[in-house]
Design a protein around this motif. Sequence first.
Motif, PDB file in Angstrom:
ATOM      1  N   ARG A 261     -18.221  -7.694 -16.681  1.00 50.92           N
ATOM      2  CA  ARG A 261     -19.364  -7.510 -15.790  1.00 50.92           C
ATOM      3  C   ARG A 261     -19.338  -8.503 -14.635  1.00 50.92           C
ATOM      4  N   MET A 262     -18.669  -9.624 -14.828  1.00 55.00           N
ATOM      5  CA  MET A 262     -18.633 -10.660 -13.796  1.00 55.00           C
ATOM      6  C   MET A 262     -17.389 -10.583 -12.911  1.00 55.00           C
ATOM      7  N   LYS A 263     -16.626  -9.490 -13.010  1.00 56.79           N
ATOM      8  CA  LYS A 263     -15.327  -9.449 -12.329  1.00 56.79           C
ATOM      9  C   LYS A 263     -15.458  -9.597 -10.816  1.00 56.79           C
ATOM     10  N   ASN A 264     -16.562  -9.137 -10.235  1.00 55.81           N
ATOM     11  CA  ASN A 264     -16.731  -9.248  -8.785  1.00 55.81           C
ATOM     12  C   ASN A 264     -17.464 -10.521  -8.361  1.00 55.81           C
ATOM     13  N   LEU A 265     -17.897 -11.318  -9.320  1.00 59.07           N
ATOM     14  CA  LEU A 265     -18.680 -12.506  -8.978  1.00 59.07           C
ATOM     15  C   LEU A 265     -17.899 -13.523  -8.151  1.00 59.07           C
ATOM     16  N   PRO A 266     -16.635 -13.834  -8.466  1.00 58.45           N
ATOM     17  CA  PRO A 266     -15.911 -14.796  -7.618  1.00 58.45           C
ATOM     18  C   PRO A 266     -15.831 -14.355  -6.155  1.00 58.45           C
ATOM     19  N   GLN A 267     -15.557 -13.074  -5.939  1.00 57.07           N
ATOM     20  CA  GLN A 267     -15.476 -12.558  -4.569  1.00 57.07           C
ATOM     21  C   GLN A 267     -16.833 -12.645  -3.870  1.00 57.07           C
ATOM     22  N   ARG A 268     -17.908 -12.284  -4.596  1.00 56.48           N
ATOM     23  CA  ARG A 268     -19.247 -12.341  -4.004  1.00 56.48           C
ATOM     24  C   ARG A 268     -19.652 -13.784  -3.715  1.00 56.48           C
ATOM     25  N   ALA A 269     -19.291 -14.705  -4.610  1.00 59.36           N
ATOM     26  CA  ALA A 269     -19.610 -16.120  -4.388  1.00 59.36           C
ATOM     27  C   ALA A 269     -18.873 -16.655  -3.169  1.00 59.36           C
ATOM     28  N   GLU A 270     -17.615 -16.262  -3.013  1.00 59.44           N
ATOM     29  CA  GLU A 270     -16.845 -16.709  -1.848  1.00 59.44           C
ATOM     30  C   GLU A 270     -17.469 -16.180  -0.557  1.00 59.44           C
ATOM     31  N   ARG A 271     -17.886 -14.904  -0.583  1.00 58.09           N
ATOM     32  CA  ARG A 271     -18.513 -14.327   0.598  1.00 58.09           C
ATOM     33  C   ARG A 271     -19.813 -15.044   0.943  1.00 58.09           C
ATOM     34  N   ALA A 272     -20.548 -15.471  -0.114  1.00 53.84           N
ATOM     35  CA  ALA A 272     -21.814 -16.172   0.103  1.00 53.84           C
ATOM     36  C   ALA A 272     -21.626 -17.646   0.416  1.00 53.84           C
ATOM     37  N   GLY A 273     -20.402 -18.160   0.254  1.00 50.53           N
ATOM     38  CA  GLY A 273     -20.131 -19.559   0.553  1.00 50.53           C
ATOM     39  C   GLY A 273     -20.648 -20.517  -0.494  1.00 50.53           C
TER      40      GLY A 273
ATOM     41  N   VAL B  24     -36.211  -0.143   5.536  1.00 52.43           N
ATOM     42  CA  VAL B  24     -37.060   1.008   5.863  1.00 52.43           C
ATOM     43  C   VAL B  24     -36.284   2.107   6.586  1.00 52.43           C
ATOM     44  N   ARG B  25     -35.097   1.789   7.075  1.00 48.34           N
ATOM     45  CA  ARG B  25     -34.252   2.792   7.713  1.00 48.34           C
ATOM     46  C   ARG B  25     -32.813   2.293   7.738  1.00 48.34           C
ATOM     47  N   GLY B  26     -31.891   3.213   7.419  1.00 47.07           N
ATOM     48  CA  GLY B  26     -30.473   2.864   7.472  1.00 47.07           C
ATOM     49  C   GLY B  26     -29.921   2.266   6.195  1.00 47.07           C
ATOM     50  N   SER B  27     -30.502   2.593   5.043  1.00 49.11           N
ATOM     51  CA  SER B  27     -30.070   1.956   3.788  1.00 49.11           C
ATOM     52  C   SER B  27     -28.615   2.248   3.456  1.00 49.11           C
ATOM     53  N   ARG B  28     -28.111   3.403   3.860  1.00 48.39           N
ATOM     54  CA  ARG B  28     -26.724   3.747   3.518  1.00 48.39           C
ATOM     55  C   ARG B  28     -25.718   3.016   4.409  1.00 48.39           C
ATOM     56  N   ARG B  29     -26.212   2.257   5.391  1.00 46.83           N
ATOM     57  CA  ARG B  29     -25.313   1.488   6.262  1.00 46.83           C
ATOM     58  C   ARG B  29     -25.194   0.025   5.827  1.00 46.83           C
ATOM     59  N   VAL B  30     -25.922  -0.346   4.790  1.00 51.44           N
ATOM     60  CA  VAL B  30     -25.957  -1.765   4.409  1.00 51.44           C
ATOM     61  C   VAL B  30     -24.572  -2.293   4.088  1.00 51.44           C
ATOM     62  N   SER B  31     -23.836  -1.592   3.218  1.00 50.79           N
ATOM     63  CA  SER B  31     -22.565  -2.136   2.732  1.00 50.79           C
ATOM     64  C   SER B  31     -21.518  -2.259   3.827  1.00 50.79           C
ATOM     65  N   SER B  32     -21.670  -1.521   4.926  1.00 52.11           N
ATOM     66  CA  SER B  32     -20.718  -1.624   6.035  1.00 52.11           C
ATOM     67  C   SER B  32     -21.226  -2.518   7.163  1.00 52.11           C
ATOM     68  N   SER B  33     -22.396  -3.101   6.985  1.00 54.91           N
ATOM     69  CA  SER B  33     -22.983  -3.923   8.046  1.00 54.91           C
ATOM     70  C   SER B  33     -22.325  -5.305   8.105  1.00 54.91           C
ATOM     71  N   ARG B  34     -22.362  -5.915   9.291  1.00 54.13           N
ATOM     72  CA  ARG B  34     -21.792  -7.259   9.442  1.00 54.13           C
ATOM     73  C   ARG B  34     -22.547  -8.272   8.597  1.00 54.13           C
ATOM     74  N   ALA B  35     -23.864  -8.124   8.497  1.00 48.85           N
ATOM     75  CA  ALA B  35     -24.654  -9.079   7.714  1.00 48.85           C
ATOM     76  C   ALA B  35     -24.222  -9.086   6.253  1.00 48.85           C
ATOM     77  N   TYR B  36     -23.907  -7.913   5.723  1.00 46.29           N
ATOM     78  CA  TYR B  36     -23.458  -7.824   4.333  1.00 46.29           C
ATOM     79  C   TYR B  36     -22.034  -8.363   4.192  1.00 46.29           C
ATOM     80  N   ARG B  37     -21.157  -7.951   5.091  1.00 49.53           N
ATOM     81  CA  ARG B  37     -19.752  -8.397   5.012  1.00 49.53           C
ATOM     82  C   ARG B  37     -19.632  -9.907   5.130  1.00 49.53           C
ATOM     83  N   ASP B  38     -20.493 -10.516   5.949  1.00 47.77           N
ATOM     84  CA  ASP B  38     -20.416 -11.959   6.177  1.00 47.77           C
ATOM     85  C   ASP B  38     -21.225 -12.777   5.181  1.00 47.77           C
ATOM     86  N   GLY B  39     -21.805 -12.136   4.193  1.00 49.02           N
ATOM     87  CA  GLY B  39     -22.527 -12.867   3.149  1.00 49.02           C
ATOM     88  C   GLY B  39     -23.903 -13.350   3.554  1.00 49.02           C
ATOM     89  N   LEU B  40     -24.468 -12.752   4.612  1.00 50.60           N
ATOM     90  CA  LEU B  40     -25.829 -13.147   5.005  1.00 50.60           C
ATOM     91  C   LEU B  40     -26.878 -12.501   4.125  1.00 50.60           C
TER      92      LEU B  40
END
Length: 391
Positions: free
Chosen positions: A254-266, A184-200
């Motif tokens: 299309r799946m080129k970023n999937l390994p990195q995203r999976a690693e971030r998500a654990g 509801v506020r701050g959508s442009r900060r999502v990708s730089s947020s700790r929650a996003y970087r840490d895979g939460l």
Amino acid sequence: MTPAARVQAAIEILDEILAGAPAERTLTRWARRSRYAGSKDRAALRDLVFDALRCRRSLAALGGAETGRGLMLGACRRDGVDPDTIFQNARYAPAPLTSAERAAGRQPETAAERLDIPDWLWPRLVASLHDRAAPVAQALRSRAPVHLRVNVARCGRDAAMAVLAEDGVHCIPHPASSAALEVVRGSRRVSSSRAYRDGLVELQDAGSQAIAEALPLRDGMRVLDYCAGGGGKTLAMAARARLDLFAHDAAPSRMKNLPQRAERAGVSVKIVDAAEARRHRYDLVLCDVPCTGSGAWRRAPEGKWRLGPDRLQTLLRTQAGILDETAVLVAPDGTLAYATCSVLQEENHAQIAAFRQREPGWTLRGEYHWLPDAGTDGFYLALLTRQPDGP
């Protein structure tokens, strides 16, 4: 940039898009050659362009032309902005209006024109959605909300909201899925947020999340995401159970970023080609098939105007082929899950009905719809199982 300069830039970009250039690529090229534009300018310009694409027919009527200038003039008239404050004799601004432009323009006339749907498609939309056709079309004219999926394997929804808030991203729970948040506020900060970087959290529409939540997943299952794309539903499934999880796509890039995203998500995901995918039988096969994307046209509005009857028929044949290909990969007690991000009946229930005519050994165990006027993108899901005496 002044408001008038932003409109002039939008006019130039829209003319390229109307000539056939992809919207995202055109915006990216403009940003690269316009280093003077700050982040606020780029965001404002993107909003102007995408609003014009979502409302292309109605703005063209109001502006008197289906050109970049016509769409921007139509937007001024729709929003009650005096066009002379934008179209002015000033540096970087659009040229002043001609007498012909001042005289041109009218109110949208037909329902399809008012609701920004191609004429050929409007009867199909009505046949598919009945009294919800107009509300859905109206929803597709506005900007989509930003939704996040909480990685429930790592933390709870409340905890994720708290971590996001530390970085200025404020969310509320979304009812479509137990893991969904709406920003509801701050959508442009999502990708730089700790929650996003840490895979939460991951960016994912709540309706897409609801599909993963509706799948009959349990620990130990062998699961194939056959049309994985970027892997959003792959990761959503991985967060819900301990799976032997495989991902495949006809376009592996299309799946080129999937390994990195999976690693971030654990989580662990095995990426396979078609030959490897066919070596196994699966407890669940998800086919999130290529489709019109009509349920997500507010995110990718150019697709609404580039779709035609021939393209629709091509997609229907592709969908039928994928159903036939993947049915043989399902284990005897397994589930075939068919999903689209479409609101058209031809791609959804009618496609499943045709499959069951070709393959009578399958039973429809569940059918789900999510529509844009209810706060998500438009999605469809069908769950099929073989009858006990089926092949």
